[in-house]
Design an enzyme around this catalytic site. Structure first.
Site, PDB file in Angstrom:
ATOM      1  NE  ARG A  27      49.142 -35.511   2.363  1.00  0.00           N
ATOM      2  CZ  ARG A  27      48.933 -36.804   2.266  1.00  0.00           C
ATOM      3  NH1 ARG A  27      48.577 -37.484   3.330  1.00  0.00           N
ATOM      4  NH2 ARG A  27      49.067 -37.432   1.121  1.00  0.00           N
ATOM      5  N   GLY A 101      51.022 -35.708  -5.934  1.00  0.00           N
ATOM      6  CA  GLY A 101      51.362 -36.889  -6.734  1.00  0.00           C
ATOM      7  C   GLY A 101      52.416 -36.528  -7.763  1.00  0.00           C
TER       8      GLY A 101
END
Ligand code: F6R
Length: 601
Positions: A27, A101
């Site tokens: 990720r 985020g």
């Protein structure tokens, strides 16, 4: 992007968090960090670079504790550096935060806090969460977190530790993935299931605007008004081995090799398993249009399926990048079926496209790999690819599974629209059901591909061409090659070359020509001759080569109906990309600048 993990339990939190970060490294991998509740407060180690660099730092500065949080980063705000790595600690050392985020209003919040004398140490948007928590904290961490999240704009999955509560982790989700794992020795928070699979298959899928209080012997959920929320504990079908390399040099190769099984499982599920019920429920007669929207490879799967849908169903099918779809005045209504294709189910643009489609009254169907993901939950209907966890950044097996589902969907629509008889539909489905064995055949002998790939490492640029559905799969071959081998590459429709691109062809340019489309074999052969006569070397994938010589090499494909050959040619193209990158000694599973799950716009 970015991966977060947290653990609270009876075991060594550091080893568990580092192992979890390894499963989340796909990720983001420009820096990593970990914080634990140590004997004298938070103990933190952060390090720019790959996780291995963090491990090396931890070897010199060992941490110990039974609860902690960790993070692997894909930088958005602030360069990759030790200081910008997470966890971020509040100025009074009472709160530690990891964040996945983007906090969109971080500048305003930061300015406000700075005007009150609160010092910031990093350039990140995320630090503002830690400093806000410190600012509001007055003994009740839940109360603090609620105050903070009500002031945040943007997307976040947060893992929060409070110095006064060493036995609890707080996790918050809004528009970024978050799961809570439950095991016999302790509980977890994580961005994705593979991070906890070694310990448990029991997970809660957190929903947006939920706060989880995770303790070693229990988990409670609340909404942003602090009201309790009841959630089902779900069992994940994936096993721990599926998130390991199992002896392969790279996850990408392992995942390429898994394709026969993935295809078989996905096809079976669509023909007689869970996906079948969803397909049966779709009211094909209601739709006069199909719009497919997705990003990257998932978009390419959509482009391939456009040819299949149009040929089998006689329907208008549009395919558009989700990043464009979301901002366009797309003409869609309740007679449009919008298909969202996504491995992760968390791609920010695809989520936004789904919301745009729903707001216009269209029906939404998702094709997703990750159960519990935002797109899986948000779409009206969802078909799941049975690919298992896909760890390599470059998708392979999920792409193949997406194609299989799209083919089956097209056959189903064609049948319902009266374009295929029952018998013709059955025949098409049996052709699709034959694909796993044909893919296994290609994977059983990769010598020719490996040999050819070894000769490709010196190229600065490689072109991919194809006609019709072969052009669609050329897009994927080109993307695969460029993203992992760093060789510049473009895909063109063969017929387009002479309208400009052919001027780029010179002595020894390499052109990969996909020739699975029998109807247009003569046409692609013309294109091949056109580039050879201008000096190019050609690798032809599929179709009978008229000759093989110094200029023209060929890799054959098993016999397969034209519409489904992309499922075979893509495997050759994946292997070609893989072996070119392997010959260049590159970090195949984690190509530079990329992350697997693109949860920011
Ligand atoms: C390329 C690749 C990406 C993804 C894209 C969409 O190998 O993996 O192009 O296909 O980022 O991701 P998902 O499918 O998760 O929406």
């Amino acid at each position: 992007m970015c991966g977060i993990i947290g653990y609270v339990g009876t075991r060594d939190a550091v080893a568990i968090i580092v192992d979890g970060l390894k499963k989340l490294e796909y990720r983001g991998y420009d820096s990593a960090g970990i914080a634990v509740h140590g004997a004298g407060g938070f103990e933190v180690v952060k390090q720019k670079g790959r996780l291995s660099a963090l491990e090396a730092r931890l070897a010199d500065n060992p941490l110990a504790g039974h609860s902690g949080i960790g993070h692997t980063r894909w930088a958005t705000h602030g360069e990759p550096s030790d200081i910008n790595s997470h966890p971020h600690i509040g100025s009074r050392n009472r709160v530690a935060v990891v964040h996945n985020g983007i906090i969109e209003n971080y500048k305003q919040l930061k300015e406000r806090l700075e005007s009150k004398g609160i010092p910031f140490v990093s350039q990140t948007d995320s630090e503002v969460v830690a400093q806000l928590c410190e600012y509001y904290y007055s003994g009740d961490i839940m109360d603090t977190v609620i105050k903070v999240v009500n002031r945040l704009e943007g997307s976040y999955a947060l893992g929060i530790m409070c110095l006064d509560e060493p036995d609890a982790l707080i996790a918050v989700k809004k528009d970024n993935p978050l799961i809570i794992g439950v095991s016999g020795h302790g509980n977890f928070i994580a961005s994705d299931v593979p991070a906890v699979l070694r310990h448990t298959n029991a997970v809660y899928y957190s929903d947006d605007k939920e706060i989880a209080v995770v303790k070693k012997d229990g988990v409670q959920f609340f909404n942003f008004d602090r009201e309790p929320v009841a959630k089902p504990l779900e069992t994940v079908a994936w096993n721990a081995d599926s998130a390991e390399k199992s002896g392969y040099a790279h996850f990408m190769l392992k995942e390429i090799m898994e394709q026969p099984k993935v295809l078989r499982d996905t096809i079976n599920s669509a023909l007689s398993g869970d996906n079948r019920a969803v397909i049966d429920r779709l009211d094909a007669a209601r739709f006069n249009r199909v719009a497919i929207t997705a990003c990257g490879s998932a978009y390419n799967a959509g482009v391939v399926s456009k040819y299949v849908f149009e040929r089998l169903c006689g329907m208008t099918v549009e395919v558009e990048f989700a990043s464009e779809f979301r901002y366009r005045e797309t003409i869609i209504d309740d007679k449009t079926l919008v298909i969202l294709v996504s491995q992760s189910g968390e791609t920010a643009d695809t989520i936004a496209a789904m919301r745009a489609a729903k707001s216009k009254g269209a029906a939404t169907l998702a094709i997703v790999n990750v159960v519990g993901s935002a797109i899986a939950k948000g779409a009206d209907e969802c078909l799941f690819t049975a690919a298992g966890p896909e760890i390599a950044v470059a998708t392979t097996k999920a792409f193949s599974a997406q194609l299989a589902l799209l083919y089956i969907l097209a056959v189903r629509f064609a049948r319902l629209r009266g374009r295929l008889s029952e018998e013709e539909a059955r025949e098409k489905l049996s052709e699709i059901a034959a694909l796993p064995d044909q893919v296994a055949g290609i994977l059983g002998n990769t010598f020719g591909i490996q040999k050819y790939a070894a000769s490709c490492v010196g190229y600065k640029s490689i072109f991919f061409i194809g006609r019709n559905i072969d052009y669609a799969i050329a897009l994927e071959g080109s993307l695969k090659l460029k993203e992992i081998s760093y060789i510049h590459s473009e895909a063109y429709a063969g017929g387009e070359l002479k309208h400009g691109t052919i001027s780029l062809i010179e002595d020894n340019t390499l052109v990969v020509a996909i020739a699975g489309c029998g109807r247009l074999h003569g046409k692609i052969m013309n294109n091949i001759e056109q580039v050879i006569s201008r000096g190019a070397k050609v690798l032809m994938v599929g179709g009978p080569a008229a000759r093989e010589d110094e200029k023209l090499s060929a890799l054959a494909l098993p016999d397969c109906p034209e519409l489904f050959t992309p499922s075979l040619s893509v495997v050759v193209l994946q292997l070609l990309a893989y072996y070119v990158a392997a010959n260049k000694g590159l970090d195949i599973d984690k190509p530079r600048n990329l992350a697997k799950s693109v949860t920011v716009e």
